[in-house]
Design a protein around this motif. Sequence first.
Motif, mmCIF file in Angstrom:
data_model
loop_
_atom_site.group_PDB
_atom_site.id
_atom_site.type_symbol
_atom_site.label_atom_id
_atom_site.label_comp_id
_atom_site.label_asym_id
_atom_site.label_seq_id
_atom_site.Cartn_x
_atom_site.Cartn_y
_atom_site.Cartn_z
ATOM 1 N N GLY A 126 -4.583 -3.746 -4.751
ATOM 2 C CA GLY A 126 -5.446 -3.716 -3.555
ATOM 3 C C GLY A 126 -5.366 -5.035 -2.796
ATOM 4 N N ALA A 127 -5.387 -6.147 -3.544
ATOM 5 C CA ALA A 127 -5.318 -7.470 -2.893
ATOM 6 C C ALA A 127 -3.968 -7.627 -2.191
ATOM 7 N N ASP A 128 -2.881 -7.201 -2.851
ATOM 8 C CA ASP A 128 -1.543 -7.269 -2.223
ATOM 9 C C ASP A 128 -1.518 -6.436 -0.949
ATOM 10 N N CYS A 129 -2.131 -5.250 -0.999
ATOM 11 C CA CYS A 129 -2.126 -4.359 0.179
ATOM 12 C C CYS A 129 -2.891 -4.993 1.340
ATOM 13 N N ARG A 130 -4.043 -5.597 1.030
ATOM 14 C CA ARG A 130 -4.827 -6.212 2.121
ATOM 15 C C ARG A 130 -4.045 -7.359 2.746
ATOM 16 N N LYS A 131 -3.354 -8.129 1.885
ATOM 17 C CA LYS A 131 -2.557 -9.261 2.392
ATOM 18 C C LYS A 131 -1.397 -8.737 3.250
ATOM 19 N N ALA A 132 -0.669 -7.755 2.724
ATOM 20 C CA ALA A 132 0.459 -7.187 3.479
ATOM 21 C C ALA A 132 -0.045 -6.566 4.777
ATOM 22 N N GLY A 133 -1.181 -5.863 4.705
ATOM 23 C CA GLY A 133 -1.747 -5.225 5.893
ATOM 24 C C GLY A 133 -2.079 -6.250 6.956
ATOM 25 N N SER A 134 -2.709 -7.342 6.567
ATOM 26 C CA SER A 134 -3.119 -8.300 7.608
ATOM 27 C C SER A 134 -1.894 -8.927 8.250
ATOM 28 N N ALA A 135 -0.812 -9.131 7.497
ATOM 29 C CA ALA A 135 0.427 -9.655 8.099
ATOM 30 C C ALA A 135 1.043 -8.648 9.077
ATOM 31 N N LEU A 136 0.740 -7.376 8.877
ATOM 32 C CA LEU A 136 1.299 -6.312 9.738
ATOM 33 C C LEU A 136 0.329 -5.897 10.847
ATOM 34 N N GLY A 137 -0.830 -6.544 10.878
ATOM 35 C CA GLY A 137 -1.834 -6.181 11.885
ATOM 36 C C GLY A 137 -2.592 -4.913 11.544
#
Length: 144
Positions: free
Chosen positions: A32-43
């Motif tokens: 979940g933490a990885d997804c939130r980080k990846a998501g924020s980099a992708l907008g």
Amino acid sequence: MKTVFVLNGPNLNMLGKREPSIYGTQTLDDIGADCRKAGSALGLEVDFRQSNHEGALVDWIQEASQAAVGLVLNAGAYTHTSIAIHDAIRAAAPLPVVEVHLSNIHAREPFRHVSKVAPYAVGMICGFGPLGYTLALQALAARV
Ligand code: DQA
């Protein structure tokens, strides 16, 4: 920011302890933490959830069709059995769905080779462990 849902099905709350030789040692919280980080980099804002209950997953897929621009779905064992989840994805159209599995379901038991999600998914990523979730978010970001 656009919201994407990342939904996880049964037994994925056990990641870290569950058959680590197949599913690895990362916990669902780590993913979940990885997804939130990846998501924020992708907008993308990532709404990350897990349930062991088929009906909860159906409710969330319906919610995603209203509240999200895309869906990453690891339906766990329901992938292979659930007509209710299959129907929910169909009903959520045109919501783009990317199917994810940690393990390579095609290299495992024959009953895992069939997916009731795949016919209505944009695509499927399997066999890359937790990285598959990040790849799925990248695929969704490119599409939305
Ligand atoms: C899984 C594969 C499914 O076959 C299994 O039932 C799971 C996890 C995966 O991520 O590899 O629970 O979806």
